[in-house]
Scaffold this motif. Structure first.
Motif, mmCIF file in Angstrom:
data_model
loop_
_atom_site.group_PDB
_atom_site.id
_atom_site.type_symbol
_atom_site.label_atom_id
_atom_site.label_comp_id
_atom_site.label_asym_id
_atom_site.label_seq_id
_atom_site.Cartn_x
_atom_site.Cartn_y
_atom_site.Cartn_z
ATOM 1 N N LEU A 272 52.124 -81.097 97.709
ATOM 2 C CA LEU A 272 51.405 -82.219 97.134
ATOM 3 C C LEU A 272 50.717 -81.788 95.836
ATOM 4 C CD1 LEU A 272 49.705 -83.710 100.329
ATOM 5 C CD2 LEU A 272 51.685 -84.618 99.104
ATOM 6 N N THR A 273 50.580 -82.702 94.919
ATOM 7 C CA THR A 273 49.963 -82.402 93.627
ATOM 8 C C THR A 273 48.539 -81.887 93.802
ATOM 9 O OG1 THR A 273 51.284 -84.156 92.602
ATOM 10 C CG2 THR A 273 49.355 -83.360 91.366
ATOM 11 N N GLU A 274 47.785 -82.514 94.714
ATOM 12 C CA GLU A 274 46.396 -82.097 94.941
ATOM 13 C C GLU A 274 46.322 -80.673 95.484
ATOM 14 O OE1 GLU A 274 47.805 -84.797 96.020
ATOM 15 O OE2 GLU A 274 46.663 -86.525 95.254
ATOM 16 N N THR A 275 47.250 -80.331 96.399
ATOM 17 C CA THR A 275 47.258 -78.989 96.968
ATOM 18 C C THR A 275 47.650 -77.947 95.923
ATOM 19 O OG1 THR A 275 47.934 -79.972 99.058
ATOM 20 C CG2 THR A 275 48.130 -77.593 98.872
ATOM 21 N N GLU A 276 48.639 -78.312 95.085
ATOM 22 C CA GLU A 276 49.049 -77.418 93.999
ATOM 23 C C GLU A 276 47.883 -77.132 93.070
ATOM 24 O OE1 GLU A 276 51.415 -74.968 92.614
ATOM 25 O OE2 GLU A 276 52.860 -76.576 93.038
ATOM 26 N N ALA A 277 47.113 -78.157 92.739
ATOM 27 C CA ALA A 277 45.962 -77.995 91.851
ATOM 28 C C ALA A 277 44.895 -77.103 92.497
ATOM 29 C CB ALA A 277 45.378 -79.368 91.506
ATOM 30 N N PHE A 278 44.716 -77.262 93.812
ATOM 31 C CA PHE A 278 43.727 -76.437 94.513
ATOM 32 C C PHE A 278 44.104 -74.953 94.447
ATOM 33 C CE2 PHE A 278 42.648 -74.095 98.363
ATOM 34 C CZ PHE A 278 41.264 -74.185 98.336
ATOM 35 N N TYR A 279 45.369 -74.653 94.757
ATOM 36 C CA TYR A 279 45.811 -73.257 94.718
ATOM 37 C C TYR A 279 45.690 -72.683 93.314
ATOM 38 C CZ TYR A 279 47.549 -72.624 99.471
ATOM 39 O OH TYR A 279 47.630 -72.456 100.820
ATOM 40 N N GLN A 280 46.061 -73.478 92.299
ATOM 41 C CA GLN A 280 45.967 -72.984 90.930
ATOM 42 C C GLN A 280 44.524 -72.611 90.578
ATOM 43 O OE1 GLN A 280 47.807 -75.664 88.132
ATOM 44 N NE2 GLN A 280 49.699 -75.820 89.307
ATOM 45 N N SER A 281 43.568 -73.471 90.962
ATOM 46 C CA SER A 281 42.163 -73.186 90.625
ATOM 47 C C SER A 281 41.659 -71.954 91.358
ATOM 48 C CB SER A 281 41.288 -74.397 90.968
ATOM 49 O OG SER A 281 41.219 -74.603 92.365
ATOM 50 N N GLN A 282 42.085 -71.771 92.625
ATOM 51 C CA GLN A 282 41.647 -70.614 93.397
ATOM 52 C C GLN A 282 42.247 -69.311 92.853
ATOM 53 O OE1 GLN A 282 39.244 -70.669 95.919
ATOM 54 N NE2 GLN A 282 39.057 -72.707 95.002
ATOM 55 N N ILE A 283 43.513 -69.378 92.416
ATOM 56 C CA ILE A 283 44.168 -68.202 91.830
ATOM 57 C C ILE A 283 43.450 -67.794 90.542
ATOM 58 C CG2 ILE A 283 46.276 -67.374 90.717
ATOM 59 C CD1 ILE A 283 47.801 -69.194 92.769
ATOM 60 N N GLU A 284 43.166 -68.769 89.690
ATOM 61 C CA GLU A 284 42.482 -68.477 88.428
ATOM 62 C C GLU A 284 41.077 -67.936 88.675
ATOM 63 O OE1 GLU A 284 42.670 -72.083 86.207
ATOM 64 O OE2 GLU A 284 44.737 -71.764 85.540
ATOM 65 N N LYS A 285 40.378 -68.502 89.663
ATOM 66 C CA LYS A 285 39.029 -68.038 89.983
ATOM 67 C C LYS A 285 39.054 -66.589 90.467
ATOM 68 C CE LYS A 285 36.315 -70.965 91.988
ATOM 69 N NZ LYS A 285 35.657 -71.831 93.007
ATOM 70 N N ALA A 286 40.025 -66.242 91.310
ATOM 71 C CA ALA A 286 40.133 -64.872 91.815
ATOM 72 C C ALA A 286 40.436 -63.887 90.690
ATOM 73 C CB ALA A 286 41.210 -64.800 92.890
ATOM 74 N N VAL A 287 41.317 -64.262 89.763
ATOM 75 C CA VAL A 287 41.648 -63.385 88.629
ATOM 76 C C VAL A 287 40.429 -63.191 87.733
ATOM 77 C CG1 VAL A 287 43.027 -63.164 86.529
ATOM 78 C CG2 VAL A 287 44.110 -63.922 88.648
ATOM 79 N N ASN A 288 39.709 -64.278 87.462
ATOM 80 C CA ASN A 288 38.519 -64.198 86.604
ATOM 81 C C ASN A 288 37.437 -63.319 87.231
ATOM 82 O OD1 ASN A 288 39.687 -65.871 84.713
ATOM 83 N ND2 ASN A 288 38.784 -67.736 85.535
ATOM 84 N N ALA A 289 37.401 -63.284 88.580
ATOM 85 C CA ALA A 289 36.418 -62.454 89.280
ATOM 86 C C ALA A 289 36.886 -61.010 89.414
ATOM 87 C CB ALA A 289 36.129 -63.038 90.666
ATOM 88 N N GLY A 290 38.104 -60.724 88.940
ATOM 89 C CA GLY A 290 38.622 -59.358 89.025
ATOM 90 C C GLY A 290 39.240 -59.026 90.367
ATOM 91 N N ASP A 291 39.414 -60.028 91.238
ATOM 92 C CA ASP A 291 39.956 -59.791 92.579
ATOM 93 C C ASP A 291 41.461 -60.086 92.562
ATOM 94 O OD1 ASP A 291 40.409 -59.427 95.235
ATOM 95 O OD2 ASP A 291 38.768 -60.694 95.936
ATOM 96 N N ILE A 292 42.225 -59.149 92.038
ATOM 97 C CA ILE A 292 43.660 -59.353 91.879
ATOM 98 C C ILE A 292 44.371 -59.425 93.226
ATOM 99 C CG2 ILE A 292 45.775 -58.416 90.840
ATOM 100 C CD1 ILE A 292 43.688 -59.472 88.853
ATOM 101 N N ASP A 293 43.921 -58.608 94.197
ATOM 102 C CA ASP A 293 44.544 -58.641 95.527
ATOM 103 C C ASP A 293 44.454 -60.034 96.132
ATOM 104 O OD1 ASP A 293 45.234 -56.011 95.376
ATOM 105 O OD2 ASP A 293 43.515 -55.282 96.517
ATOM 106 N N LYS A 294 43.281 -60.638 96.029
ATOM 107 C CA LYS A 294 43.111 -61.984 96.580
ATOM 108 C C LYS A 294 43.990 -62.987 95.840
ATOM 109 C CE LYS A 294 39.610 -65.490 97.597
ATOM 110 N NZ LYS A 294 38.162 -65.835 97.541
ATOM 111 N N ALA A 295 44.068 -62.842 94.523
ATOM 112 C CA ALA A 295 44.899 -63.753 93.730
ATOM 113 C C ALA A 295 46.366 -63.664 94.156
ATOM 114 C CB ALA A 295 44.751 -63.436 92.250
ATOM 115 N N MET A 296 46.842 -62.442 94.388
ATOM 116 C CA MET A 296 48.242 -62.257 94.805
ATOM 117 C C MET A 296 48.477 -62.837 96.195
ATOM 118 S SD MET A 296 48.901 -58.410 93.302
ATOM 119 C CE MET A 296 50.581 -58.324 93.915
#
Length: 323
Positions: A272-296
């Motif tokens: 779903l578009t909403e779910t895709e947007a949620f995952y994208q925001s969480q991935i970007e947030k994890a990368v910005n926080a330096g948590d690459i393992d979580k992002a992957m």
């Protein structure tokens, strides 16, 4: 409030007996009496004691676990450091990092003297973040099984696991200025009279001198555990669950998602578009926080759930973070 002479005598006798009983329960244990009653010796030894180190990163830090209560004696055997507020005996700790937000209570126990604590918090790079002092750590009279003490409560944020700015270390010491000060405690008779809602018969509140030695009580509480306990439900996105009926394991409150038989696996439906947007925001947030393992991990989870954009979002976020 008026009492007859007999009633007043009985009341005073009862209060004194109860106060003696209360002091037996809440006073620091006998093994700490020498530490709490040796102010002159403590000050003399502090003046003569050599400092252990020149930098905060050279201090020895003892690990604390979440959900841990501990009592620490600070005396002539403790290390000494020159803090900005003066030379002091200290105790240093490494805080739990794999936890929810932490609620920490630090208390200096009162007997004949008091080690009036100041708390220095540092990040994972051992850089100071804040100091908890007299505005937070204040006098608390004896109550139930807790004796007279000065006590402060503060919270350690754990929203972003792996963030180097997370508070990771804690140093407890006292300041040079406070060594010449006193704390006014509440007399045992007044504590008991207050608890019984009767008038106090006039015992004077004692002034407790501050010392270079003392006893500190530390309580570390994982707020995610205390708030939810073991009985909580963590939702899973419906798109990631197979259409078959879930199987309930024998373990209480455990949901097992069935795995399709080999050769019969169905491709995940379009996300779903909403779910895709949620995952994208969480991935970007994890990368910005330096948590690459979580992002992957989020990328893998999103792709299993049908995402076709998660990996590209991850790569773009990493590139932006390196600019």
């Amino acid at each position: 409030m008026k009492y007859t002479k007999i009633a007043l005598t009985v009341l005073c006798s009862s209060l004194m007996t109860a106060c003696a009983s209360l002091e037996t329960v809440v006073a620091p244990t006998q093994e700490y009496k020498a530490i709490l009653n040796s102010r002159d010796n403590a000050l003399q030894q502090l003046d003569a004691a050599p400092v252990c180190c020149s930098n905060l990163n050279e201090l020895k830090y003892t690990s604390l676990a979440s959900e841990q209560k501990t009592v620490v004696a600070i005396d002539g055997r403790s290390p000494v450091f020159s803090f900005p507020e003066g030379k002091s005996y200290y105790a240093a700790f490494k805080l739990p990092t794999n936890s929810g937000d932490l609620k920490i209570t630090v208390a200096g126990l009162i007997d004949k003297t008091l080690f009036n604590p100041t708390v220095l918090l540092l990040d994972s790079q051992l850089k100071p973040t804040r100091t908890i002092g007299a505005d937070i750590i204040t006098y608390k009279p004896a109550r139930m099984l807790d004796g007279d003490r000065v006590e402060g409560v503060f919270t350690i944020d754990r929203s972003y696991v792996g963030n180097p700015n997370n508070e990771t270390y804690m140093v407890i010491y006292t300041t040079q200025a406070t060594l010449s000060q006193t704390t006014q405690a509440m007399s045992p008779s007044k504590v008991m009279a207050k608890s019984m809602s009767v008038q106090d018969y006039g015992a004077k509140d004692p002034l407790i001198p501050h010392s270079a030695w003392g006893v500190v009580k530390i309580d570390v509480e994982d707020m995610s555990v205390s708030a939810l306990g073991d009985n909580f439900y963590k939702p899973v996105y419906q798109e990631a669950i197979d259409a078959n009926t879930p199987i309930v394991d024998a373990t209480p409150n455990k949901l097992v998602v069935p795995v399709a038989a080999a050769g019969t696996a169905k491709p995940a439906p379009a996300m779903l578009t909403e779910t895709e947007a949620f995952y994208q925001s969480q991935i970007e947030k994890a990368v910005n926080a330096g948590d690459i393992d979580k992002a992957m991990q989020l990328v893998s989870e999103a792709e299993r759930a049908g995402s076709s954009k998660a990996k590209a979002v991850f790569v773009d976020a990493v590139k932006r973070s390196q600019k």
